[in-house]
Scaffold this motif. Structure first.
Motif, PDB file in Angstrom:
ATOM      1  N   UNK A  34      -5.657 -16.721  -1.622  1.00  0.00           N
ATOM      2  CA  UNK A  34      -5.818 -16.108  -0.302  1.00  0.00           C
ATOM      3  C   UNK A  34      -4.493 -15.529   0.177  1.00  0.00           C
ATOM      4  N   UNK A  35      -3.395 -16.255  -0.038  1.00  0.00           N
ATOM      5  CA  UNK A  35      -2.081 -15.723   0.339  1.00  0.00           C
ATOM      6  C   UNK A  35      -1.776 -14.447  -0.444  1.00  0.00           C
ATOM      7  N   UNK A  36      -2.120 -14.449  -1.719  1.00  0.00           N
ATOM      8  CA  UNK A  36      -1.974 -13.240  -2.549  1.00  0.00           C
ATOM      9  C   UNK A  36      -2.798 -12.105  -1.947  1.00  0.00           C
ATOM     10  N   UNK A  37      -4.001 -12.424  -1.545  1.00  0.00           N
ATOM     11  CA  UNK A  37      -4.918 -11.445  -0.933  1.00  0.00           C
ATOM     12  C   UNK A  37      -4.313 -10.847   0.338  1.00  0.00           C
ATOM     13  N   UNK A  38      -3.672 -11.670   1.168  1.00  0.00           N
ATOM     14  CA  UNK A  38      -3.071 -11.165   2.397  1.00  0.00           C
ATOM     15  C   UNK A  38      -1.887 -10.241   2.095  1.00  0.00           C
ATOM     16  N   UNK A  39      -1.071 -10.606   1.108  1.00  0.00           N
ATOM     17  CA  UNK A  39       0.059  -9.738   0.737  1.00  0.00           C
ATOM     18  C   UNK A  39      -0.449  -8.401   0.218  1.00  0.00           C
ATOM     19  N   UNK A  40      -1.465  -8.439  -0.642  1.00  0.00           N
ATOM     20  CA  UNK A  40      -2.033  -7.196  -1.170  1.00  0.00           C
ATOM     21  C   UNK A  40      -2.658  -6.359  -0.055  1.00  0.00           C
ATOM     22  N   UNK A  41      -3.256  -6.999   0.935  1.00  0.00           N
ATOM     23  CA  UNK A  41      -3.816  -6.251   2.069  1.00  0.00           C
ATOM     24  C   UNK A  41      -2.723  -5.492   2.799  1.00  0.00           C
ATOM     25  N   UNK A  42      -1.605  -6.179   3.083  1.00  0.00           N
ATOM     26  CA  UNK A  42      -0.490  -5.499   3.734  1.00  0.00           C
ATOM     27  C   UNK A  42       0.046  -4.370   2.885  1.00  0.00           C
ATOM     28  N   UNK A  43       0.092  -4.563   1.564  1.00  0.00           N
ATOM     29  CA  UNK A  43       0.558  -3.538   0.632  1.00  0.00           C
ATOM     30  C   UNK A  43      -0.320  -2.294   0.715  1.00  0.00           C
ATOM     31  N   UNK A  44      -1.624  -2.494   0.559  1.00  0.00           N
ATOM     32  CA  UNK A  44      -2.546  -1.359   0.480  1.00  0.00           C
ATOM     33  C   UNK A  44      -2.712  -0.670   1.834  1.00  0.00           C
ATOM     34  N   UNK A  45      -2.851  -1.464   2.901  1.00  0.00           N
ATOM     35  CA  UNK A  45      -3.087  -0.875   4.220  1.00  0.00           C
ATOM     36  C   UNK A  45      -1.887  -0.080   4.712  1.00  0.00           C
ATOM     37  N   UNK A  46      -0.683  -0.470   4.309  1.00  0.00           N
ATOM     38  CA  UNK A  46       0.509   0.213   4.806  1.00  0.00           C
ATOM     39  C   UNK A  46       0.748   1.561   4.133  1.00  0.00           C
ATOM     40  N   UNK A  47       0.193   1.767   2.942  1.00  0.00           N
ATOM     41  CA  UNK A  47       0.467   2.998   2.197  1.00  0.00           C
ATOM     42  C   UNK A  47       0.100   4.242   2.993  1.00  0.00           C
ATOM     43  N   UNK A  48      -1.041   4.188   3.687  1.00  0.00           N
ATOM     44  CA  UNK A  48      -1.474   5.361   4.441  1.00  0.00           C
ATOM     45  C   UNK A  48      -0.525   5.674   5.592  1.00  0.00           C
ATOM     46  N   UNK A  49       0.154   4.649   6.125  1.00  0.00           N
ATOM     47  CA  UNK A  49       1.073   4.878   7.235  1.00  0.00           C
ATOM     48  C   UNK A  49       2.392   5.502   6.765  1.00  0.00           C
ATOM     49  N   UNK A  50       2.716   5.348   5.494  1.00  0.00           N
ATOM     50  CA  UNK A  50       3.913   5.979   4.962  1.00  0.00           C
ATOM     51  C   UNK A  50       3.654   7.435   4.598  1.00  0.00           C
ATOM     52  N   UNK A  51       2.392   7.803   4.459  1.00  0.00           N
ATOM     53  CA  UNK A  51       2.047   9.185   4.096  1.00  0.00           C
ATOM     54  C   UNK A  51       1.667   9.971   5.346  1.00  0.00           C
ATOM     55  N   UNK A  52       0.462   9.722   5.840  1.00  0.00           N
ATOM     56  CA  UNK A  52      -0.006  10.379   7.061  1.00  0.00           C
ATOM     57  C   UNK A  52      -0.758   9.342   7.886  1.00  0.00           C
TER      58      UNK A  52
END
Length: 295
Positions: A34-52
């Motif tokens: 679950x902790x791995x899942x939360x880190x991956x969520x932050x990883x994936x969700x943040x990508x769009x904010x670095x682009x547009x």
């Protein structure tokens, strides 16, 4: 599932203790996953904010469609299984963990809380994995603001603030009954914000971190180190006799293991090749469904 493993405490056969109280526990380390899942969520969700960066409305529609619709199906299926397969007093051949899941009756108020999703309720009495979805959805509501802070204040400021939230959440979760007179899990959400921040940091700096990791080398050494860190709550917690420091800081050690796994996966062509094979990509595409239904 098996009482010989879950309910044996410090006892049990030597083989059981070796599997349960060593890094071999990684095979079914649920809380760590679950902790791995939360880190991956932050990883994936943040990508769009670095682009547009998307609008809040666009972000929430995507999150609700991604999380909420499959979640409701899992709740519905769990209720059907409860009706068909539950037994009064549980099943003696299974562990106490299994038998506590369907110990509460199905009521309309409990169903309404499941539908609401983000409220504080007994979210493990029909499908025990859903507690993490409650936290995921709560932090998703807050995530656009979290990214706004990261982009304007920087990672150091936000990470320190998230660590403060962790200790506040840990303390108030423990004392909430004494202070407020009623149990709740709202404070537990504060405990896991820093994992999303870690994921967002990795996403922003993955290329630089991967290059540095490749220069260091010793990937197999770090792989072993990552496994030891990831499973510390089992072998280190056992050796330390459940010391309070392990309970308080063990999740940070687990997070270090998660970071190592992500960097090794990014830096190693061999591991990257294996992770890109079709069967694993297929499991990746259906992983959320597997997670919802595996119990």
């Amino acid at each position: 599932i098996f009482p010989q493993i879950f309910d044996s405490g410090k006892n049990g056969d030597l083989l059981i203790r070796i599997v349960r109280d060593t890094p071999l526990h990684i095979v079914w380390a649920g809380s760590e996953a679950v902790l791995f899942f939360f880190v991956l969520s932050g990883f994936v969700l943040s990508l769009q904010y670095y682009r547009q960066p998307p609008s809040f409305q666009t972000f929430m529609v995507r999150r609700i469609c991604r999380i909420y619709v499959p979640y409701l199906f899992a709740v519905f299926l769990a209720l059907i299984c409860y009706i068909l397969f539950s037994r009064p007093g549980g099943i003696p051949e299974l562990s106490s963990w299994v038998n506590q899941i369907w110990s509460d009756p199905i009521t309309w108020p409990s169903i309404a809380k499941y539908v609401a999703l983000v409220l504080s309720f007994n979210n493990g009495n029909y499908d025990p994995v859903l507690w993490s979805l409650v936290i995921e959805m709560r932090i998703s509501l807050f995530f656009p603001f979290l990214m706004w802070l990261i982009l304007r204040k920087g990672f150091r400021f936000v990470f320190i603030a998230s660590l403060i939230c962790y200790f506040i959440g840990r303390a108030f979760q423990y004392y909430s009954v004494k202070i407020f007179g009623w149990p709740n899990d709202y404070f537990s959400t504060l405990m896991w914000i820093h994992l999303f921040v870690v994921g967002a940091y990795l996403a922003r700096n993955i290329d630089d971190l991967t290059n540095q990791f490749q220069k260091i080398g010793r990937k197999y050494f770090f792989l072993v180190l990552g496994i030891l860190a990831y499973t510390n709550s089992f072998w280190l917690g056992h050796l330390a006799g459940g010391h309070v420091a392990i309970r308080l800081f063990g999740s940070f050690i687990t997070t270090a293991g998660v970071i190592i796994f992500i960097l090794i996966s990014s830096a190693s062509p061999v591991i990257g090749h294996w992770l890109s094979r079709k069967p694993l990509l297929f499991l990746g595409r259906i992983s959320y469904s597997l997670y919802l239904l595996h119990a």
